[in-house]
Design an enzyme around this catalytic site. Sequence first.
Site, PDB file in Angstrom:
ATOM      1  N   LYS A  54     -10.399  10.446  35.645  1.00 14.44           N
ATOM      2  CA  LYS A  54      -9.482   9.314  35.738  1.00 14.44           C
ATOM      3  C   LYS A  54      -8.180   9.716  36.419  1.00 14.44           C
ATOM      4  O   LYS A  54      -7.588   8.927  37.168  1.00 14.44           O
ATOM      5  CB  LYS A  54      -9.224   8.733  34.351  1.00 14.44           C
ATOM      6  CG  LYS A  54     -10.429   8.005  33.759  1.00 14.44           C
ATOM      7  CD  LYS A  54     -10.861   6.857  34.651  1.00 14.44           C
ATOM      8  CE  LYS A  54     -12.049   6.094  34.130  1.00 14.44           C
ATOM      9  NZ  LYS A  54     -12.462   5.000  35.038  1.00 14.44           N
ATOM     10  N   TYR A  72     -13.596  13.286  31.270  1.00 13.30           N
ATOM     11  CA  TYR A  72     -13.254  11.890  31.543  1.00 13.30           C
ATOM     12  C   TYR A  72     -11.808  11.784  32.005  1.00 13.30           C
ATOM     13  O   TYR A  72     -11.513  11.133  33.015  1.00 13.30           O
ATOM     14  CB  TYR A  72     -13.477  11.065  30.277  1.00 13.30           C
ATOM     15  CG  TYR A  72     -13.140   9.599  30.433  1.00 13.30           C
ATOM     16  CD1 TYR A  72     -13.965   8.756  31.177  1.00 13.30           C
ATOM     17  CD2 TYR A  72     -12.015   9.048  29.823  1.00 13.30           C
ATOM     18  CE1 TYR A  72     -13.671   7.405  31.313  1.00 13.30           C
ATOM     19  CE2 TYR A  72     -11.711   7.703  29.951  1.00 13.30           C
ATOM     20  CZ  TYR A  72     -12.539   6.883  30.697  1.00 13.30           C
ATOM     21  OH  TYR A  72     -12.240   5.552  30.837  1.00 13.30           O
ATOM     22  N   ASP A 114     -27.506   0.947  40.025  1.00 12.07           N
ATOM     23  CA  ASP A 114     -26.661   1.983  39.443  1.00 12.07           C
ATOM     24  C   ASP A 114     -25.733   2.461  40.547  1.00 12.07           C
ATOM     25  O   ASP A 114     -26.202   2.877  41.615  1.00 12.07           O
ATOM     26  CB  ASP A 114     -27.518   3.138  38.917  1.00 12.07           C
ATOM     27  CG  ASP A 114     -26.727   4.127  38.080  1.00 12.07           C
ATOM     28  OD1 ASP A 114     -25.528   4.307  38.364  1.00 12.07           O
ATOM     29  OD2 ASP A 114     -27.301   4.740  37.160  1.00 12.07           O
ATOM     30  N   VAL A 115     -24.424   2.420  40.301  1.00 13.96           N
ATOM     31  CA  VAL A 115     -23.468   2.723  41.371  1.00 13.96           C
ATOM     32  C   VAL A 115     -23.543   4.157  41.861  1.00 13.96           C
ATOM     33  O   VAL A 115     -22.991   4.478  42.918  1.00 13.96           O
ATOM     34  CB  VAL A 115     -22.020   2.410  40.937  1.00 13.96           C
ATOM     35  CG1 VAL A 115     -21.845   0.921  40.696  1.00 13.96           C
ATOM     36  CG2 VAL A 115     -21.613   3.233  39.713  1.00 13.96           C
TER      37      VAL A 115
END
Length: 274
Positions: free
Chosen positions: A175, A171, A80-81
């Site tokens: 971004k 989100y 998992d990053v």
Amino acid sequence: MASASEDRGHQPWPAGWSGVNGKRIVVTGGTRGLGEQIVRLLLADGAAVATCARTAHDLAALSRSLRGPERNALFSRALDVVEAGRLEAFVDASAARFGGLDGVVACAGGAHGGGLEDADAHDWAATWELNVGHTARLVRAAAPHLRAAGGGSVVVIASISGWKPGPQAQYGAAKAAQIHLAASLARELGPDGIRVNAVSPGSMLIPGKRWDRMRGAEPEAFARFAAEFPQGELVAPQEVARVVAFLLSDAASGVSGAHLPVDRAQNAPTPEGY
């Protein structure tokens, strides 16, 4: 019958295109959707690719689907990053496996929580860490390897939601931060020969995902959403992958600090409009 965008998504590179042949590249989130298409294209063009995903099952399925040299050129690890230290160790292991690195693609991402009243502080923090935090840690871990190779290319996968407003706010904010991060790191790492760019995909038509499900279950709603695109067709992930491959290649040596939308001039980023 495939749509026009799906047909265009599978068109080959122009004759004689050398792409990223021989380059060594890390791609996070490379087993599904856009990440998978990036990995497949890079491998097909002769790159050595390291990718990670949260489950070993998805990585094994990707490997089984490849043949010959492409399978041998893939290195993968389940992680998992957002786990502390795991991403950094994977980058170092990839560099050791390939004898160095020439590029990285921060593709893993996503959102936690819903609208403003359905997203708590944890959701905002988790969304930030998955998108912005993981990107910053990936570039930080890769920078010494790219520098040792004489420079390289970093591609940050942002989103149309990062510059055209629509739900979910956490989100879109993450971004937007990725787009700014890419421009800032391009200035900071440029003296080392490291280019950094952001790519913002529009709404992509990916089998089994949101827009594909809408196309089957709500054809009228899907048609209204498709009208947000001047050509009436959503983006194919292969189209985005080709832009990423270009930015990783030496053909893009003069491109750094850029934000490249690949959205077919899409208007609103969601069916809810602006």
